[in-house]
Write an enzyme that holds these catalytic residues in place. Structure first.
Site, short mmCIF file in Angstrom:
data_model
loop_
_atom_site.label_atom_id
_atom_site.label_comp_id
_atom_site.label_asym_id
_atom_site.label_seq_id
_atom_site.Cartn_x
_atom_site.Cartn_y
_atom_site.Cartn_z
N LYS A 1 26.08 -3.66 -1.96
CA LYS A 1 27.54 -3.62 -2.10
C LYS A 1 28.20 -2.93 -0.91
O LYS A 1 29.42 -2.81 -0.86
CB LYS A 1 27.93 -2.86 -3.37
CG LYS A 1 27.33 -3.42 -4.65
CD LYS A 1 27.76 -2.54 -5.83
CE LYS A 1 27.01 -2.93 -7.10
NZ LYS A 1 27.27 -1.98 -8.19
N ARG B 1 11.51 3.93 2.90
CA ARG B 1 11.18 2.95 3.97
C ARG B 1 12.44 2.15 4.23
O ARG B 1 13.04 1.62 3.29
CB ARG B 1 10.04 2.04 3.54
CG ARG B 1 9.86 0.86 4.49
CD ARG B 1 8.60 0.09 4.19
NE ARG B 1 7.42 0.80 4.63
CZ ARG B 1 6.19 0.28 4.63
NH1 ARG B 1 5.99 -0.95 4.21
NH2 ARG B 1 5.16 0.99 5.06
N HIS C 1 5.78 6.14 11.25
CA HIS C 1 5.21 5.98 9.91
C HIS C 1 4.23 7.14 9.71
O HIS C 1 3.01 6.95 9.70
CB HIS C 1 4.51 4.61 9.83
CG HIS C 1 4.12 4.15 8.48
ND1 HIS C 1 4.22 4.93 7.34
CD2 HIS C 1 3.63 2.94 8.07
CE1 HIS C 1 3.79 4.23 6.30
NE2 HIS C 1 3.43 3.03 6.72
N ARG D 1 0.80 -1.22 0.00
CA ARG D 1 0.00 0.00 0.00
C ARG D 1 0.83 1.28 0.00
O ARG D 1 0.55 2.22 -0.76
CB ARG D 1 -0.93 0.03 1.24
CG ARG D 1 -2.19 -0.76 1.07
CD ARG D 1 -2.65 -1.30 2.40
NE ARG D 1 -1.77 -2.40 2.75
CZ ARG D 1 -2.02 -3.66 2.43
NH1 ARG D 1 -3.14 -4.00 1.86
NH2 ARG D 1 -1.14 -4.61 2.71
N THR D 2 1.84 1.32 0.86
CA THR D 2 2.54 2.60 1.03
C THR D 2 3.25 2.99 -0.27
O THR D 2 3.10 4.11 -0.76
CB THR D 2 3.52 2.52 2.22
OG1 THR D 2 2.79 2.11 3.37
CG2 THR D 2 4.17 3.88 2.48
C1 NCD Z 1 2.18 -1.00 8.24
C2 NCD Z 1 3.69 -0.88 8.18
O1 NCD Z 1 4.34 -1.29 7.21
O2 NCD Z 1 4.22 -0.33 9.14
N1 NCD Z 1 1.60 -1.25 6.98
C3 NCD Z 1 1.41 -0.22 6.09
O3 NCD Z 1 2.28 0.61 5.86
N2 NCD Z 1 0.21 -0.14 5.52
C4 NCD Z 1 1.71 -1.97 9.27
C5 NCD Z 1 2.13 -3.40 9.13
O4 NCD Z 1 2.93 -3.77 8.28
O5 NCD Z 1 1.61 -4.21 9.91
#
Ligand code: NCD
Length: 312
Positions: A86, A107, A135, A56-57
């Site tokens: 590397k 991320r 997040h 999703r993100t």
């Molecule tokens: C969350 C994450 O990656 O922190 N998911 C997300 O970004 N939608 C929560 C999770 O992975 O459980």
């Protein structure tokens, strides 16, 4: 109101800024649904640098950029497919990528990775999750979801169920909620509690009422919103400890119905076994609308940090 350059944490944001971001996000509804075309971000490039898995993100960041007429460079498995493999430092990668893009969404499994990236970058950095820490873009889309589902955030009782210790979404959502006159009930086994310092920090803003309990059924009786997350398996150094905690909480439709007909059920997703699929047609289930709201929020943030949109 100062302009927004990076979004690495929700902690520095004021109530006015948060409300402004939610308003701006909702103004993009028609573009996000493809009912209207936009060239707001034409000529701009987003680099998504993802060192941890995501559905999703990353895709909602990219959808937001593309639907606003911008373009995207994407590294989806950066630990293996970028020069990190590397041995390149994050600072060097960032100083390179900023030559190719106008904004970075990152991320990373390092706790302060996004903060560090922002220090080294001359272009805006958006934190898409740093280990078990924060997040912030998820926290914003969760605030927006409460507002859209319930009409306001003030006055709501949010029951946050599960791995409150390790789930970064919960941490940022709680940081956001701390700006509202609402109530947060944290429900978890003692091993999965939110860091007590963090509880004090969100209480310290003086607006959010925070309670902690292990009694889910009692908490649900008060709930306007239930926010549930999976146990964050990847944060356990010891697999035996994960096995011990696995299955320690589960919510199904019967439990929600026993509590009331009208609870907004949120989940940042992915779900594993903590939320039964029989909840999907419970009237308040809104986790797929929640993931759509991610596009709206990321449109607003990209517009703001690229200087093409202003807070209303
Ligand atoms: C969350 C994450 O990656 O922190 N998911 C997300 O970004 N939608 C929560 C999770 O992975 O459980």
């Amino acid at each position: 109101m100062g302009s927004i350059h990076d979004v690495v944490s929700l902690k520095p944001f004021s109530r006015r800024q948060l409300d402004g971001i939610l308003d701006l996000a909702e103004s993009f509804e028609d573009v996000a649904r493809s009912n209207k075309q936009s060239s707001l971000l034409a000529g701009k490039v987003l680099a998504t640098l993802f060192y941890e898995p995501s559905t999703r993100t990353r895709l909602s960041f990219e959808s937001a950029m593309l639907r606003l007429g911008g373009q995207v460079l994407s590294v989806a498995d950066a630990l293996k497919t970028s020069s990190a493999w590397k041995g390149e430092s994050l600072a060097d990668t960032i100083r390179t990528v900023q030559n190719y893009a106008d904004v970075i969404a990152i991320r990373h499994p390092g706790k302060w990775a996004a903060h560090n990236a922002a220090k080294h970058a001359s272009i805006p950095v958006l934190n898409a999750g740093d280990n078990a820490n924060e997040h912030p873009t998820q926290g914003l889309l969760d605030l927006l979801t409460v507002r859209r589902e319930r009409g306001s955030i003030d006055g709501q009782t949010i029951v946050m169920v599960g791995d409150n210790k390790h789930c970064r979404s919960n941490h940022s959502f709680a940081d956001g909620l701390a700006n509202y006159d609402a109530k947060l009930i944290l429900v978890n086994p003692p091993e999965l509690a939110l860091d007590p310092q963090h509880v004090e920090e969100i209480r310290g803003k003086g607006r959010l009422d925070v309670e902690e309990t292990t009694d889910l059924a009692e908490a649900l009786k008060q709930a306007d919103v239930m926010y549930i997350v999976r146990i964050q398996k990847e944060r356990y150094a010891d697999p035996a400890e994960y096995e011990r905690m696995k299955g320690s909480y589960k919510v199904d439709r019967a439990m929600l119905e026993a509590a009331g007909p009208n609870i907004a059920v949120m989940h940042p997703m992915p779900r594993v076994d903590e939320l039964s699929s029989d909840v999907d047609d419970y009237p308040g289930a809104c986790y797929f609308r929640q993931s759509f709201n991610g596009v709206l929020i990321r449109m607003a943030l990209l517009g703001l940090v690229l200087g093409r949109a202003d807070l209303p």
